[in-house]
Design a protein around this motif. Structure first.
Motif, PDB file in Angstrom:
ATOM      1  N   ASP A 130      56.324 -15.868  23.924  1.00 14.74           N
ATOM      2  CA  ASP A 130      55.838 -14.816  23.043  1.00 14.74           C
ATOM      3  C   ASP A 130      55.303 -15.456  21.761  1.00 14.74           C
ATOM      4  O   ASP A 130      55.955 -16.308  21.154  1.00 14.74           O
ATOM      5  N   ARG A 131      54.105 -15.074  21.364  1.00 13.97           N
ATOM      6  CA  ARG A 131      53.438 -15.776  20.263  1.00 13.97           C
ATOM      7  C   ARG A 131      54.156 -15.599  18.933  1.00 13.97           C
ATOM      8  O   ARG A 131      54.245 -16.535  18.135  1.00 13.97           O
ATOM      9  N   PHE A 132      54.660 -14.404  18.675  1.00 16.26           N
ATOM     10  CA  PHE A 132      55.316 -14.170  17.398  1.00 16.26           C
ATOM     11  C   PHE A 132      56.526 -15.083  17.236  1.00 16.26           C
ATOM     12  O   PHE A 132      56.679 -15.766  16.224  1.00 16.26           O
TER      13      PHE A 132
ATOM     14  N   ASN B 126      50.031 -24.530  15.490  1.00 17.31           N
ATOM     15  CA  ASN B 126      48.590 -24.354  15.294  1.00 17.31           C
ATOM     16  C   ASN B 126      47.916 -23.533  16.387  1.00 17.31           C
ATOM     17  O   ASN B 126      47.238 -22.536  16.097  1.00 17.31           O
ATOM     18  N   PRO B 127      48.025 -23.921  17.680  1.00 20.07           N
ATOM     19  CA  PRO B 127      47.351 -23.102  18.702  1.00 20.07           C
ATOM     20  C   PRO B 127      47.911 -21.692  18.796  1.00 20.07           C
ATOM     21  O   PRO B 127      47.152 -20.748  19.051  1.00 20.07           O
ATOM     22  N   SER B 128      49.217 -21.534  18.564  1.00 23.34           N
ATOM     23  CA  SER B 128      49.806 -20.192  18.636  1.00 23.34           C
ATOM     24  C   SER B 128      49.333 -19.321  17.479  1.00 23.34           C
ATOM     25  O   SER B 128      49.056 -18.126  17.654  1.00 23.34           O
ATOM     26  N   LEU B 129      49.212 -19.905  16.290  1.00 22.05           N
ATOM     27  CA  LEU B 129      48.757 -19.145  15.128  1.00 22.05           C
ATOM     28  C   LEU B 129      47.308 -18.704  15.297  1.00 22.05           C
ATOM     29  O   LEU B 129      46.951 -17.565  14.978  1.00 22.05           O
ATOM     30  N   GLN B 130      46.481 -19.594  15.819  1.00 23.29           N
ATOM     31  CA  GLN B 130      45.080 -19.232  16.053  1.00 23.29           C
ATOM     32  C   GLN B 130      44.965 -18.132  17.095  1.00 23.29           C
ATOM     33  O   GLN B 130      44.183 -17.185  16.942  1.00 23.29           O
ATOM     34  N   ALA B 131      45.747 -18.242  18.176  1.00 29.33           N
ATOM     35  CA  ALA B 131      45.709 -17.218  19.220  1.00 29.33           C
ATOM     36  C   ALA B 131      46.239 -15.884  18.701  1.00 29.33           C
ATOM     37  O   ALA B 131      45.705 -14.815  19.043  1.00 29.33           O
ATOM     38  N   PHE B 132      47.280 -15.934  17.873  1.00 29.49           N
ATOM     39  CA  PHE B 132      47.833 -14.710  17.297  1.00 29.49           C
ATOM     40  C   PHE B 132      46.815 -14.047  16.373  1.00 29.49           C
ATOM     41  O   PHE B 132      46.684 -12.817  16.348  1.00 29.49           O
ATOM     42  N   GLY B 133      46.084 -14.860  15.605  1.00 28.46           N
ATOM     43  CA  GLY B 133      45.021 -14.319  14.769  1.00 28.46           C
ATOM     44  C   GLY B 133      43.924 -13.681  15.598  1.00 28.46           C
ATOM     45  O   GLY B 133      43.379 -12.626  15.230  1.00 28.46           O
TER      46      GLY B 133
END
Length: 568
Positions: free
Chosen positions: A77-79, A131-138
């Protein structure tokens, strides 16, 4: 007017994540940009060992997203991934702060390298997952924002949707650049002036505030369906390649993919207006899907054959890009220099402005970011229109030409660095005969280094941005993650190549009795100019081979156009 308000501006969640991305870059650059100085001056590493440590750490950090991104997309889960990885990131920064504090309190001023490496490893793991998770969440927030206002993007106003996407990525890039700029300038000054305990504590505090800000947005975020641990629904391109290779070697009779996976893949390709893997129209494909419920033997064999060709296409798509990828490695090696040997050069040069202020050498790295921010609009507004007129086409400069220009500029930058270093050594040798000789400072202004930083910033505009577009556009839609992996791996592998090259050069130069170690700790005896010339020669060879490869390389778009024109 109501429509204009609806299509203008970013949502609160997007804006918050952009600020968070900028804070993360501030924390990372605050540590990475001046780390070589900490390792040599405080930890007492040799110049070569410090450079190898920084390069290896940078390579590990760059390569980690290749393994974490597929897991985050498929299972996590990204969060909670962002929350957990940022917490690991914070623990690593706390560990770095503790090493500096313990070293300052120790009677022998020694620092445990094991604890230091463990802290750096935690920072890498946290960053590689964050980094990749934050970009995907954005991107999730943006997609929801666009879907929410989809009723306003009908007809002629579809351009407003594209404008909103462009606005989001521009502001994201601006936030990242601003954070990097502040981290390089402010933190380098604090570390050189007030010490390393405060210099590492501030990035840790920034990371703690990042976590609090991220949690404060719980009420405005958009979450993917099925919270908690996500179940795997599709096969990633990495798994498809591995399964294809496994099937060729082991020759198993089991089907590698399910029909549902192929259906999802074809649907995605059709949605993005790409050719499906087989020559069939929509009606035929629908009948195949409906017939799948019977699961006949003939259909199973057809799907197995289809799978083999799909896996083969995946492997071919990667292999055809590897020669270009390899030639870009020397560009990545050169880009490791500002954070290592360029900084060590600057430490021995005249850095005073007035009587009280001394320029921290690491702050010159900010000129790379400033060059990108200031000159990027000139590229779009001036260079592209000029090249369109000269070449008389609608594209102007191609992606591969763009990367080639950046590679050439990086060679000019390293040649300039070699000339300046030779000049610095000559002045240092002459100063040894004077009674007021200062072995730590050469009367040569640090601003002599500025042109090489600026040239690297300009080359970044051409090559780095071009690499993003090249690897993204040259892989099929089903392998977009692999395209991103190829781009990031250039700098990851380039960092490891740089560390290995330093080891080889150091072993060779130290083994010959009549030749001084090129990376000697005494900068008046080191021969960094020879190392720079070596990089210039190897980069030139890579550039020439790159030009030859470009002559024979056919882009996927050209191949697609050729196939479309063939029946005619």
């Amino acid at each position: 007017m109501d429509l204009e308000q609806k299509t203008r501006g970013l949502s609160k969640s997007c804006a918050l994540l952009i600020v968070i991305a900028g804070m993360e870059r501030y924390a990372f650059k605050g540590v990475a940009s001046n780390l070589v100085t900490y390792l040599t001056d405080v930890v007492k590493m040799s110049n070569s060992r410090a450079a190898k440590t920084v390069n290896t750490w940078a390579g590990f950090t760059s390569m980690l997203p290749l393994f974490s991104a597929p897991l985050a997309d498929t299972y996590w889960d990204r969060f909670f991934t962002i929350l957990a990885s940022s917490s690991v990131y914070f623990v690593g920064l706390v560990g770095l702060t503790w090493t500096a504090f313990a070293g300052s309190r120790s009677a022998t001023k020694t620092i445990s390298t094991c604890f230091l490496y463990s802290s750096l490893c935690l920072v890498s793991i946290g960053l590689g997952v964050l980094n990749p998770s934050l970009q995907a969440f954005g991107a999730d927030q943006l997609d929801h924002d666009l879907d929410k206002n989809s009723e306003f993007f009908s007809g002629d106003q579809k351009e407003a949707k594209a404008t909103r996407k462009t606005q989001f990525f521009q502001w994201w890039y601006f936030g990242v650049c601003t954070g990097s700029l502040m981290g390089v300038t402010v933190m380098a000054y604090i570390q050189d002036t007030f010490g390393w305990v405060l210099g590492f504590a501030i990035p840790g505090i920034a990371m703690f505030l990042l976590i609090l800000m991220f949690l404060s947005g719980c009420g405005i975020y958009v979450y993917s369906s099925g919270g908690g641990l996500k179940m795997k629904t599709t096969t990633t391109p990495f798994e498809k390649i591995l399964k294809f290779i496994q099937g060729r070697v082991v020759k198993t009779k089991k089907n590698i993919y399910t029909l549902a996976d192929e259906k999802d893949l074809d649907a995605m390709e059709l949605e993005l207006q790409e050719r499906p893997l087989c020559n069939c129209d929509d009606s035929t494909e629908t009948k195949d899907v409906e017939a799948a419920s019977t699961t006949t033997k003939g259909l199973g064999e057809e799907e197995s054959l289809k799978t083999v060709f799909s896996g083969l296409d995946n492997v071919k798509s990667v292999i055809r890009l590897l020669p270009i990828w390899t030639m870009l490695l020397m560009f990545a090696v050169i880009f490791q220099l500002p954070a290592t040997f360029f900084t060590k050069q600057g430490m021995t040069m005249k850095r005073n402005i007035g009587t009280n202020f001394r320029i921290p050498p690491a702050t010159l790295q900010s000129t790379i970011t400033l060059s990108i921010i200031l000159l990027m609009p000139l590229y779009d507004k001036i260079l592209i229109p000029i090249t369109k007129r000269i070449k008389k086409n609608g594209k102007g400069i191609s992606v591969m030409e763009r990367m080639g220009v950046g590679m050439f500029l990086s060679i000019i930058a390293i040649v300039r660095a070699a000339i300046v270093e030779r000049k610095r050594l000559d002045i240092s040798q002459k100063m040894k005969t004077l009674p007021d000789y200062d072995p730590e400072t050469v009367p040569l202004s640090i601003f002599w280094l500025l042109p090489q930083y600026i040239l690297l910033g300009i080359s970044d505009i051409f090559t780095v941005v071009g690499m993003q577009e090249f690897f993204y556009s040259e892989v099929p839609v089903r392998m977009r993650t692999m395209g991103f992996a190829l781009y990031t791996s250039v700098f990851g592998v380039g960092s490891f190549v740089s560390a290995a090259l330093i080891s080889v050069v150091e072993a060779y130069s130290s083994s010959t009795g009549d030749c001084q170690n090129w990376f000697a700790d005494d900068m008046s005896k080191a021969r960094l100019d020879n190392y720079y010339w070596l990089l210039a020669v190897t980069s030139t060879i890579s550039f020439v081979v790159y030009i030859v490869l470009c002559k024979f390389f056919k882009s996927s778009s050209d191949q697609g156009d050729a196939k479309e024109e063939a029946p005619k």
